[in-house]
Design an enzyme around this catalytic site. Sequence first.
Site, PDB file in Angstrom:
ATOM      1  N   ASN A  31       0.869  -1.180   0.000  1.00 35.59           N
ATOM      2  CA  ASN A  31       0.000   0.000   0.000  1.00 35.59           C
ATOM      3  C   ASN A  31       0.908   1.234   0.000  1.00 35.59           C
ATOM      4  O   ASN A  31       1.555   1.522   0.998  1.00 35.59           O
ATOM      5  CB  ASN A  31      -0.885  -0.045   1.262  1.00 35.59           C
ATOM      6  CG  ASN A  31      -1.644   1.247   1.482  1.00 35.59           C
ATOM      7  OD1 ASN A  31      -1.771   2.076   0.588  1.00 35.59           O
ATOM      8  ND2 ASN A  31      -2.157   1.427   2.704  1.00 35.59           N
ATOM      9  N   LYS A  33       0.076   4.335  -0.201  1.00 29.04           N
ATOM     10  CA  LYS A  33      -0.532   5.537   0.400  1.00 29.04           C
ATOM     11  C   LYS A  33      -0.278   6.739  -0.520  1.00 29.04           C
ATOM     12  O   LYS A  33      -0.256   6.566  -1.742  1.00 29.04           O
ATOM     13  CB  LYS A  33       0.021   5.752   1.816  1.00 29.04           C
ATOM     14  CG  LYS A  33      -0.064   4.464   2.660  1.00 29.04           C
ATOM     15  CD  LYS A  33       0.218   4.651   4.104  1.00 29.04           C
ATOM     16  CE  LYS A  33       0.112   3.302   4.802  1.00 29.04           C
ATOM     17  NZ  LYS A  33       0.305   3.379   6.242  1.00 29.04           N
ATOM     18  N   HIS A 116      -9.153   1.506   5.271  1.00 30.41           N
ATOM     19  CA  HIS A 116      -7.841   1.553   5.930  1.00 30.41           C
ATOM     20  C   HIS A 116      -7.977   2.452   7.162  1.00 30.41           C
ATOM     21  O   HIS A 116      -8.736   3.428   7.145  1.00 30.41           O
ATOM     22  CB  HIS A 116      -6.788   2.108   4.959  1.00 30.41           C
ATOM     23  CG  HIS A 116      -5.406   2.027   5.517  1.00 30.41           C
ATOM     24  ND1 HIS A 116      -4.929   2.947   6.428  1.00 30.41           N
ATOM     25  CD2 HIS A 116      -4.407   1.129   5.333  1.00 30.41           C
ATOM     26  CE1 HIS A 116      -3.691   2.600   6.762  1.00 30.41           C
ATOM     27  NE2 HIS A 116      -3.357   1.503   6.118  1.00 30.41           N
ATOM     28  N   GLU A 118      -6.338   4.784   8.274  1.00 30.67           N
ATOM     29  CA  GLU A 118      -6.140   6.215   8.024  1.00 30.67           C
ATOM     30  C   GLU A 118      -7.418   6.831   7.451  1.00 30.67           C
ATOM     31  O   GLU A 118      -7.737   7.976   7.751  1.00 30.67           O
ATOM     32  CB  GLU A 118      -4.940   6.411   7.081  1.00 30.67           C
ATOM     33  CG  GLU A 118      -3.628   6.153   7.818  1.00 30.67           C
ATOM     34  CD  GLU A 118      -2.506   5.580   6.961  1.00 30.67           C
ATOM     35  OE1 GLU A 118      -2.571   5.688   5.723  1.00 30.67           O
ATOM     36  OE2 GLU A 118      -1.562   5.011   7.550  1.00 30.67           O
ATOM     37  N   GLU A 187      -4.953  -4.854  10.774  1.00 36.16           N
ATOM     38  CA  GLU A 187      -3.833  -3.939  10.982  1.00 36.16           C
ATOM     39  C   GLU A 187      -4.035  -3.195  12.289  1.00 36.16           C
ATOM     40  O   GLU A 187      -4.798  -2.213  12.337  1.00 36.16           O
ATOM     41  CB  GLU A 187      -3.765  -2.924   9.840  1.00 36.16           C
ATOM     42  CG  GLU A 187      -3.590  -3.542   8.480  1.00 36.16           C
ATOM     43  CD  GLU A 187      -3.053  -2.534   7.473  1.00 36.16           C
ATOM     44  OE1 GLU A 187      -1.929  -2.719   7.018  1.00 36.16           O
ATOM     45  OE2 GLU A 187      -3.754  -1.559   7.191  1.00 36.16           O
ATOM     46  N   GLY A 193       3.182   1.949  10.768  1.00 36.22           N
ATOM     47  CA  GLY A 193       4.201   2.987  10.596  1.00 36.22           C
ATOM     48  C   GLY A 193       4.978   3.310  11.851  1.00 36.22           C
ATOM     49  O   GLY A 193       5.699   4.311  11.905  1.00 36.22           O
ATOM     50  N   SER A 231       3.976  -2.517  10.274  1.00 33.40           N
ATOM     51  CA  SER A 231       5.420  -2.640  10.509  1.00 33.40           C
ATOM     52  C   SER A 231       6.021  -3.973  10.052  1.00 33.40           C
ATOM     53  O   SER A 231       6.958  -4.478  10.669  1.00 33.40           O
ATOM     54  CB  SER A 231       5.741  -2.381  11.996  1.00 33.40           C
ATOM     55  OG  SER A 231       5.407  -1.049  12.322  1.00 33.40           O
ATOM     56  N   GLY A 253       5.332   1.026   4.660  1.00 31.24           N
ATOM     57  CA  GLY A 253       6.683   1.579   4.503  1.00 31.24           C
ATOM     58  C   GLY A 253       7.650   0.670   3.754  1.00 31.24           C
ATOM     59  O   GLY A 253       8.372   1.130   2.852  1.00 31.24           O
TER      60      GLY A 253
HETATM   61  P1  PGA Z   1       3.342  -0.026   7.646  1.00 31.07           P
HETATM   62  O1  PGA Z   1       1.861   0.301   7.082  1.00 31.07           O
HETATM   63  O2  PGA Z   1       3.786  -1.302   7.018  1.00 31.07           O
HETATM   64  O3  PGA Z   1       4.175   1.169   7.222  1.00 31.07           O
HETATM   65  O4  PGA Z   1       3.247  -0.137   9.124  1.00 31.07           O
HETATM   66  C1  PGA Z   1       0.925  -0.704   6.872  1.00 31.07           C
HETATM   67  C2  PGA Z   1      -0.355  -0.122   6.319  1.00 31.07           C
HETATM   68  O5  PGA Z   1      -0.756   0.977   6.706  1.00 31.07           O
HETATM   69  O6  PGA Z   1      -1.014  -0.759   5.479  1.00 31.07           O
END
Ligand code: PGA
Length: 274
Positions: A31, A33, A116, A118, A187, A193, A231, A253
């Site tokens: 993803n 983003k 998601h 976010e 998640e 993140g 993560s 990330g």
């Molecule tokens: P991350 O994000 O791997 O940077 O923790 C995962 C996500 O938001 O899908």
Amino acid sequence: MERREIEQLVRAHMGQKLEAEGKRAYIVAANWKMNMSAKETRAFLRELCDTKVPEYLDIIIFPPFPYLPDAQKMLRYETVTYGAQDVAEQDKGAYTGEVSAAMLADCGCSYVLAGHSERRAYYGETSDIVARKASKALEYGVVPVICIGETLEERRSGAYKEVLKGQIEAAAKVCKEKPAQCIIAYEPVWAIGTGVIPTIKEIEETHRYIHDVLAAGRDAGDCSRILYGGSVNANNVKEIASVPHVDGFLIGGAGLKVESFKNIIKQLSLDGCL
Ligand code: PGA
């Protein structure tokens, strides 16, 4: 026959082949983003297409909307698939800034993320909105990857199971006709993140819980796949992959640099890893 239909046939064939062997494809999704440029997108996809991927892995990229046509062009004859990060809950009309499921299908998207954390936190998406988005996606043949997860407070207070149950049940209503075609991504918000990751025991316990809620009254093979996200990187992916009911990963990330994404694929390609 349109390319999309041919691809669906090929995928269905691969899926049947794996299923006949008692397996389902394992998902590795990135993803992006609101990151990457057109140039970076092309360079990433070019290199990814040159990477050897075992047939039991389904690689999915979720670029920002403007780069979907790049993905469509570059992944045309590739096994790597792609999807969008969001979809409108309406079919069409006066909804400035929204992108419909029909448009995603036109851009060759096989998948779309829905809800998601976010989107839930910054854009007020409730589980009902998420369910409507996922349902619209399904209507247009786009597989929804429905994201669920608890906050740190909810984890600490012990309320996380109730929170997840509410999110799962909203998703399950959408998926009830086609559970095998829906994907759930667990998640934990506090792991996204942050570099903080739940313990293997916590992942195992939570994935089992999600699986049990989804599977209530269903055959074992008739259940949505459950991805883990938060993560994930090349150092921890192998251990998490060994957890029962982890059917793949949604990566943020570590999916932005092609090298680190390839390293994750490499770890999951090692003999005996899956
Ligand atoms: P991350 O994000 O791997 O940077 O923790 C995962 C996500 O938001 O899908």
